[in-house]
Design a protein around this motif. Structure first.
Motif, PDB file in Angstrom:
ATOM      1  N   GLU A  56       0.876  -1.081   0.027  1.00  0.00           N
ATOM      2  CA  GLU A  56       0.075  -0.106   0.080  1.00  0.00           C
ATOM      3  C   GLU A  56       0.784   1.255  -0.081  1.00  0.00           C
ATOM      4  OE1 GLU A  56      -3.329   0.105  -0.702  1.00  0.00           O
ATOM      5  OE2 GLU A  56      -3.172  -1.932  -1.063  1.00  0.00           O
ATOM      6  N   ILE A  57       2.079   1.298   0.543  1.00  0.00           N
ATOM      7  CA  ILE A  57       3.033   2.439   0.361  1.00  0.00           C
ATOM      8  C   ILE A  57       3.512   2.510  -1.199  1.00  0.00           C
ATOM      9  CG2 ILE A  57       5.195   3.074   1.134  1.00  0.00           C
ATOM     10  CD1 ILE A  57       4.835   2.282   3.892  1.00  0.00           C
ATOM     11  N   ALA A  58       3.690   1.367  -1.536  1.00  0.00           N
ATOM     12  CA  ALA A  58       4.066   1.389  -3.191  1.00  0.00           C
ATOM     13  C   ALA A  58       2.990   2.057  -3.995  1.00  0.00           C
ATOM     14  CB  ALA A  58       4.227   0.108  -3.528  1.00  0.00           C
ATOM     15  N   ARG A  59       1.897   1.682  -3.578  1.00  0.00           N
ATOM     16  CA  ARG A  59       0.753   2.193  -4.399  1.00  0.00           C
ATOM     17  C   ARG A  59       0.454   3.697  -4.061  1.00  0.00           C
ATOM     18  NH1 ARG A  59      -2.750  -1.261  -5.868  1.00  0.00           N
ATOM     19  NH2 ARG A  59      -2.522  -2.609  -3.979  1.00  0.00           N
ATOM     20  N   ALA A  60       0.641   4.205  -2.815  1.00  0.00           N
ATOM     21  CA  ALA A  60       0.503   5.438  -2.395  1.00  0.00           C
ATOM     22  C   ALA A  60       1.694   6.190  -3.522  1.00  0.00           C
ATOM     23  CB  ALA A  60       0.656   5.688  -1.002  1.00  0.00           C
ATOM     24  N   LEU A  61       2.702   5.594  -3.793  1.00  0.00           N
ATOM     25  CA  LEU A  61       3.924   6.113  -4.410  1.00  0.00           C
ATOM     26  C   LEU A  61       3.386   6.186  -5.828  1.00  0.00           C
ATOM     27  CD1 LEU A  61       7.034   5.020  -2.572  1.00  0.00           C
ATOM     28  CD2 LEU A  61       6.193   7.320  -2.574  1.00  0.00           C
ATOM     29  N   GLY A  62       2.204   5.666  -6.376  1.00  0.00           N
ATOM     30  CA  GLY A  62       1.881   5.857  -7.780  1.00  0.00           C
ATOM     31  C   GLY A  62       2.698   4.605  -8.409  1.00  0.00           C
ATOM     32  N   LEU A  63       3.291   3.626  -7.871  1.00  0.00           N
ATOM     33  CA  LEU A  63       3.727   2.227  -8.408  1.00  0.00           C
ATOM     34  C   LEU A  63       2.459   1.371  -8.450  1.00  0.00           C
ATOM     35  CD1 LEU A  63       7.010   2.134  -6.224  1.00  0.00           C
ATOM     36  CD2 LEU A  63       6.855   3.263  -8.368  1.00  0.00           C
ATOM     37  N   LYS A  64       3.022   0.684  -9.576  1.00  0.00           N
ATOM     38  CA  LYS A  64       1.884  -0.184  -9.795  1.00  0.00           C
ATOM     39  C   LYS A  64       2.128  -1.530  -8.944  1.00  0.00           C
ATOM     40  CE  LYS A  64       0.989   1.000 -14.513  1.00  0.00           C
ATOM     41  NZ  LYS A  64      -0.614   1.595 -13.896  1.00  0.00           N
ATOM     42  N   VAL A  65       1.008  -2.060  -8.289  1.00  0.00           N
ATOM     43  CA  VAL A  65       0.900  -3.117  -7.411  1.00  0.00           C
ATOM     44  C   VAL A  65      -0.440  -3.767  -7.677  1.00  0.00           C
ATOM     45  CG1 VAL A  65       1.135  -4.019  -5.143  1.00  0.00           C
ATOM     46  CG2 VAL A  65       2.424  -1.903  -5.647  1.00  0.00           C
ATOM     47  N   PRO A  66      -0.532  -5.009  -7.715  1.00  0.00           N
ATOM     48  CA  PRO A  66      -1.808  -5.840  -7.930  1.00  0.00           C
ATOM     49  C   PRO A  66      -2.755  -5.364  -6.762  1.00  0.00           C
ATOM     50  CG  PRO A  66      -0.134  -7.302  -8.231  1.00  0.00           C
ATOM     51  CD  PRO A  66       0.540  -6.215  -7.781  1.00  0.00           C
ATOM     52  N   GLU A  67      -4.095  -5.356  -7.189  1.00  0.00           N
ATOM     53  CA  GLU A  67      -4.964  -5.016  -5.819  1.00  0.00           C
ATOM     54  C   GLU A  67      -4.819  -6.122  -4.661  1.00  0.00           C
ATOM     55  OE1 GLU A  67      -9.769  -4.755  -4.737  1.00  0.00           O
ATOM     56  OE2 GLU A  67      -8.952  -5.495  -6.787  1.00  0.00           O
ATOM     57  N   LEU A  68      -4.500  -5.652  -3.567  1.00  0.00           N
ATOM     58  CA  LEU A  68      -4.612  -6.390  -2.391  1.00  0.00           C
ATOM     59  C   LEU A  68      -5.909  -6.521  -1.830  1.00  0.00           C
ATOM     60  CD1 LEU A  68      -1.423  -4.909  -0.535  1.00  0.00           C
ATOM     61  CD2 LEU A  68      -1.615  -7.177  -1.843  1.00  0.00           C
ATOM     62  N   VAL A  69      -6.291  -7.609  -1.357  1.00  0.00           N
ATOM     63  CA  VAL A  69      -7.743  -7.726  -0.454  1.00  0.00           C
ATOM     64  C   VAL A  69      -7.553  -8.782   0.508  1.00  0.00           C
ATOM     65  CG1 VAL A  69      -9.101  -7.684  -2.835  1.00  0.00           C
ATOM     66  CG2 VAL A  69      -8.271  -9.937  -2.124  1.00  0.00           C
ATOM     67  N   PHE A  70      -8.352  -8.594   1.607  1.00  0.00           N
ATOM     68  CA  PHE A  70      -8.378  -9.674   2.488  1.00  0.00           C
ATOM     69  C   PHE A  70      -9.126 -10.745   2.207  1.00  0.00           C
ATOM     70  CE2 PHE A  70      -8.396  -5.865   5.240  1.00  0.00           C
ATOM     71  CZ  PHE A  70      -7.037  -5.913   5.569  1.00  0.00           C
ATOM     72  N   ALA A  71      -8.652 -11.972   2.285  1.00  0.00           N
ATOM     73  CA  ALA A  71      -9.272 -13.196   1.896  1.00  0.00           C
ATOM     74  C   ALA A  71      -9.439 -14.156   2.826  1.00  0.00           C
ATOM     75  CB  ALA A  71      -7.993 -14.010   1.034  1.00  0.00           C
ATOM     76  N   GLU A  72     -10.944 -14.324   3.081  1.00  0.00           N
ATOM     77  CA  GLU A  72     -11.124 -15.076   3.948  1.00  0.00           C
ATOM     78  C   GLU A  72     -11.360 -16.642   3.706  1.00  0.00           C
ATOM     79  OE1 GLU A  72     -13.009 -15.482   7.851  1.00  0.00           O
ATOM     80  OE2 GLU A  72     -12.941 -13.204   6.877  1.00  0.00           O
ATOM     81  N   LEU A  73     -10.603 -17.182   4.611  1.00  0.00           N
ATOM     82  CA  LEU A  73     -10.931 -18.708   4.580  1.00  0.00           C
ATOM     83  C   LEU A  73     -11.750 -19.372   5.532  1.00  0.00           C
ATOM     84  CD1 LEU A  73      -8.963 -20.055   2.392  1.00  0.00           C
ATOM     85  CD2 LEU A  73      -7.506 -20.720   4.541  1.00  0.00           C
ATOM     86  N   ASP A  74     -12.824 -20.202   5.199  1.00  0.00           N
ATOM     87  CA  ASP A  74     -13.840 -20.943   6.015  1.00  0.00           C
ATOM     88  C   ASP A  74     -12.954 -22.008   6.457  1.00  0.00           C
ATOM     89  OD1 ASP A  74     -15.952 -22.926   6.160  1.00  0.00           O
ATOM     90  OD2 ASP A  74     -16.862 -21.029   6.421  1.00  0.00           O
ATOM     91  N   GLU A  75     -13.670 -22.472   7.683  1.00  0.00           N
ATOM     92  CA  GLU A  75     -12.892 -23.433   8.574  1.00  0.00           C
ATOM     93  C   GLU A  75     -13.133 -24.749   7.882  1.00  0.00           C
ATOM     94  OE1 GLU A  75     -16.921 -24.626  11.487  1.00  0.00           O
ATOM     95  OE2 GLU A  75     -14.842 -23.605  12.387  1.00  0.00           O
TER      96      GLU A  75
END
Length: 261
Positions: A56-75
């Motif tokens: 997210e710091i890289a993204r704030a600098l205008g650098l290209k980073v794939p979207e980050l998501v929280f990924a929920e894993l069911d039990e």
């Protein structure tokens, strides 16, 4: 930036055995594919925290980073997985993990084949100096070329101070000597310009905003008495102290460049 999107992992597709933490390609309930970094692997949630903050710091600098998501894993997820190592990993990763949008068709950046603009190279070296990223070397560039653009991935080896809290204040203002191994060091010839641009984009408020993204679930560690908010404060203070010491990045890069000649 309020928070990241949250998706639910619906299908485990294949392990990606390049890294020690055994990330995987998976599909989520939004029908997109993600590279999932599991909290049950490697250094656990600290790798995910570094990945989140660095990306997210890289993204704030205008650098290209794939979207980050929280990924929920069911039990229940992964019970039918035949590989015991992977099944154990999935069991240990129930709850919130981290996903990076999968860039289909991307290929690994090769410094021999693809030359990078000096200012862009300098911004990336500046970023990695800030977050103390030890893993952007010739051996493992952790950059992809996708649609003729450079994308940054894998910031999980950043912020290595977090594996030993003792003396973190001193580490925040110490020279980052591992920058000598950076794959873009020879092209990072505009560090002064990069420092000026990056300092304008990465403000104290921006760092606070990014650190606040860390879920409480990732900040409940064994043998650690601090509350999640106290731990966020450590990350915030470490980054602010490094930011205020950014003139050192330039000197360290210059010294490393002269040594490598």
């Amino acid at each position: 930036m309020d928070t990241l999107r949250t998706v639910t992992v619906t299908r485990y597709m294949q392990p990606l055995r390049e890294g020690g933490s055994l990330p995987a390609l998976a599909e989520a309930d939004d029908d997109f594919k993600y590279v999932i970094k599991f909290k049950g692997g490697g250094h656990g949630v600290k790798t995910l925290i570094a990945e989140l903050i660095g990306g997210e710091i890289a993204r704030a600098l205008g650098l290209k980073v794939p979207e980050l998501v929280f990924a929920e894993l069911d039990e229940c997820f992964g019970r039918s997985e035949g590989d015991e190592e992977i099944q154990d990993l999935l069991k240990a990763s129930q709850g919130l993990n981290l996903g990076l949008h999968f860039l289909s068709g991307a290929f690994t950046y090769d410094p021999v084949v693809t030359k990078i603009d000096p200012l862009l190279a300098s911004k990336i070296v500046w970023l990695d100096s800030l977050i103390t990223n030890v893993d952007r070397s010739f051996r493992n560039t952790n950059m992809l070329v996708w649609h003729n653009e450079l994308w940054l991935i894998d910031h999980g080896s950043s912020l290595y101070f977090q594996y030993n809290w003792e003396g973190w204040e001193k580490k925040a203002v110490s020279p980052f000597l591992y920058i000598k191994d950076h794959v873009l060091l020879p092209q990072a010839t505009q560090m002064e310009e990069a420092d000026q641009i990056c300092r304008e984009l990465i403000t104290e408020n921006k760092i606070r905003e990014i650190v606040q993204l860390i879920p409480d679930e990732w900040l409940q560690w064994e043998l650690q008495d601090e509350t999640p908010e106290q731990l966020r404060t450590v990350y915030y203070t470490f980054l602010i102290n490094r930011l205020n010491y950014s003139n050192q990045f330039i000197q360290t890069v210059q010294d490393a460049t002269e040594t490598s000649i």
